[in-house]
Design a protein around this motif. Structure first.
Motif, PDB file in Angstrom:
ATOM      1  N   GLN A 145       0.823  -1.211   0.000  1.00  0.00           N
ATOM      2  CA  GLN A 145       0.000   0.000   0.000  1.00  0.00           C
ATOM      3  C   GLN A 145       0.856   1.260   0.000  1.00  0.00           C
ATOM      4  O   GLN A 145       0.540   2.240  -0.690  1.00  0.00           O
ATOM      5  CB  GLN A 145      -0.935  -0.020   1.202  1.00  0.00           C
ATOM      6  N   THR A 164       2.428   1.723  -3.463  1.00  0.00           N
ATOM      7  CA  THR A 164       1.383   2.106  -4.415  1.00  0.00           C
ATOM      8  C   THR A 164       0.990   3.568  -4.233  1.00  0.00           C
ATOM      9  O   THR A 164       0.726   4.279  -5.222  1.00  0.00           O
ATOM     10  CB  THR A 164       0.149   1.198  -4.246  1.00  0.00           C
ATOM     11  N   GLU A 165       0.948   4.046  -2.998  1.00  0.00           N
ATOM     12  CA  GLU A 165       0.615   5.445  -2.740  1.00  0.00           C
ATOM     13  C   GLU A 165       1.583   6.391  -3.452  1.00  0.00           C
ATOM     14  O   GLU A 165       1.187   7.429  -3.973  1.00  0.00           O
ATOM     15  CB  GLU A 165       0.660   5.722  -1.240  1.00  0.00           C
ATOM     16  N   LEU A 219       4.108   5.428  -5.950  1.00  0.00           N
ATOM     17  CA  LEU A 219       4.436   5.120  -7.340  1.00  0.00           C
ATOM     18  C   LEU A 219       3.232   4.736  -8.191  1.00  0.00           C
ATOM     19  O   LEU A 219       3.356   4.584  -9.415  1.00  0.00           O
ATOM     20  CB  LEU A 219       5.459   3.980  -7.396  1.00  0.00           C
ATOM     21  N   GLY A 220       2.073   4.561  -7.577  1.00  0.00           N
ATOM     22  CA  GLY A 220       0.898   4.131  -8.319  1.00  0.00           C
ATOM     23  C   GLY A 220       0.848   2.608  -8.433  1.00  0.00           C
ATOM     24  O   GLY A 220       1.734   1.896  -7.969  1.00  0.00           O
ATOM     25  N   GLU A 221      -0.209   2.114  -9.064  1.00  0.00           N
ATOM     26  CA  GLU A 221      -0.371   0.674  -9.227  1.00  0.00           C
ATOM     27  C   GLU A 221       0.761   0.085 -10.072  1.00  0.00           C
ATOM     28  O   GLU A 221       1.225   0.706 -11.026  1.00  0.00           O
ATOM     29  CB  GLU A 221      -1.713   0.368  -9.903  1.00  0.00           C
ATOM     30  N   ASP A 222       1.194  -1.097  -9.694  1.00  0.00           N
ATOM     31  CA  ASP A 222       2.266  -1.773 -10.416  1.00  0.00           C
ATOM     32  C   ASP A 222       1.678  -2.503 -11.625  1.00  0.00           C
ATOM     33  O   ASP A 222       0.945  -3.481 -11.464  1.00  0.00           O
ATOM     34  CB  ASP A 222       2.962  -2.776  -9.497  1.00  0.00           C
ATOM     35  N   PRO A 223       1.993  -2.075 -12.843  1.00  0.00           N
ATOM     36  CA  PRO A 223       1.428  -2.743 -14.028  1.00  0.00           C
ATOM     37  C   PRO A 223       1.916  -4.179 -14.182  1.00  0.00           C
ATOM     38  O   PRO A 223       1.273  -4.995 -14.844  1.00  0.00           O
ATOM     39  CB  PRO A 223       1.899  -1.868 -15.194  1.00  0.00           C
ATOM     40  N   HIS A 271       2.589  -6.200 -11.528  1.00  0.00           N
ATOM     41  CA  HIS A 271       2.142  -6.997 -10.370  1.00  0.00           C
ATOM     42  C   HIS A 271       3.282  -7.869  -9.847  1.00  0.00           C
ATOM     43  O   HIS A 271       3.147  -9.081  -9.680  1.00  0.00           O
ATOM     44  CB  HIS A 271       0.946  -7.868 -10.750  1.00  0.00           C
ATOM     45  N   ARG A 322      10.964  -1.667  -9.086  1.00  0.00           N
ATOM     46  CA  ARG A 322      10.234  -0.399  -9.026  1.00  0.00           C
ATOM     47  C   ARG A 322      11.068   0.681  -8.338  1.00  0.00           C
ATOM     48  O   ARG A 322      11.063   1.845  -8.763  1.00  0.00           O
ATOM     49  CB  ARG A 322       8.910  -0.568  -8.281  1.00  0.00           C
ATOM     50  N   ASP A 346      11.765   9.785  -4.701  1.00  0.00           N
ATOM     51  CA  ASP A 346      10.636   8.915  -4.377  1.00  0.00           C
ATOM     52  C   ASP A 346      10.987   7.868  -3.336  1.00  0.00           C
ATOM     53  O   ASP A 346      10.119   7.413  -2.593  1.00  0.00           O
ATOM     54  CB  ASP A 346      10.109   8.230  -5.643  1.00  0.00           C
TER      55      ASP A 346
END
Length: 233
Positions: free
Chosen positions: A123, A126-127, A129-133, A135, A190, A198
């Motif tokens: 979580q 994701t906050e 860097l955004g959703e991991d394309p 996965h 990532r 970041d």
């Protein structure tokens, strides 16, 4: 058991191979393998200071083990089989190198939602860097549902397959960065490609998440793992 020959797959930093070497004693032997040479460096270093006959460590692919048929009484694998793309090939090799009536045991993670460390890290990342394309965390939970790995062990020829669910809670001080190793390992691609600055934001987000679940400076980490084992005929 004392005197047995044990093979530990995906030994990583050396466990449970080091613990197994203490149990089998001078009459037994333990050999650990891992595909990543850098992972075994720590295991080899620990083995040099081992009190008693140390385990041996070799760089090897779990789907093409460098051992003769029927070499081991026991095979262990802690949180490693999830990362093997060809599970059937891995289990076929496991069966090949085991002796008659030998036993193999694999530890895997239960559902993501039941494992505090991974849910909070996922979580937080994701906050920022955004959703991991890609996965990238998904392979960790390939065998999170009951019966999935057990059926593969049976298909590989093992008998008396059993499955045990473990749900302990670890309590760790919040002032220690206990999450750092898992963050670096699970999200390395990532983090490597993240824009400058970041990483600091991710560290802050992780700390904030764990602060939210901590009680009096102690963070409870709920864990859910499964041990799936089977025997040779």
């Amino acid at each position: 058991m004392p005197g047995e020959a044990v093979l530990d797959l995906a030994s990583g930093a050396g466990e449970p191979a080091l613990s197994a070497a203490k149990r089998v004693g001078p009459g037994g032997s333990v050999h650990g393998v891992d595909l990543v040479e850098a992972m075994l460096a720590g295991a080899i270093r620990r083995a040099t200071a081992f009190d008693g006959p140390p385990p041996l460590f070799t760089v090897a692919d779990m789907t093409a083990l460098p051992f003769e048929d029927g070499s081991f009484d026991r095979v262990t694998c802690r949180f490693g089989i999830m990362f093997v793309p060809d599970t059937k090939a891995c289990l076929a090799e496991t069966v090949r190198v085991m002796r008659s009536h030998g036993k193999a045991a694999f530890m895997v993670w239960g559902p993501l939602a039941d494992n505090t460390l991974f849910t909070e890290l996922d979580q937080a990342v994701t906050e920022v860097l955004g959703e991991d394309p890609n996965h990238a965390i998904d392979p960790l939970f390939r065998f999170d549902q009951p019966g999935v790995l057990a059926s593969l062990l049976e298909e590989a020829g093992l008998r008396n397959v059993t499955e045990q669910s473990l749900r302990p809670t670890a309590r760790v001080p919040l002032d220690k960065p206990f999450w750092r190793a898992s963050l670096d390992m699970l999200f390395a691609p990532r983090l490597a490609s993240a824009p400058e600055g970041d990483r600091e934001r991710i560290n802050a987000a992780v700390a904030s998440h764990f602060s939210g679940v901590a009680v009096e400076g102690v963070c409870p980490l709920h864990l859910h793992a499964r041990i799936v084992s089977g025997e040779m005929p």
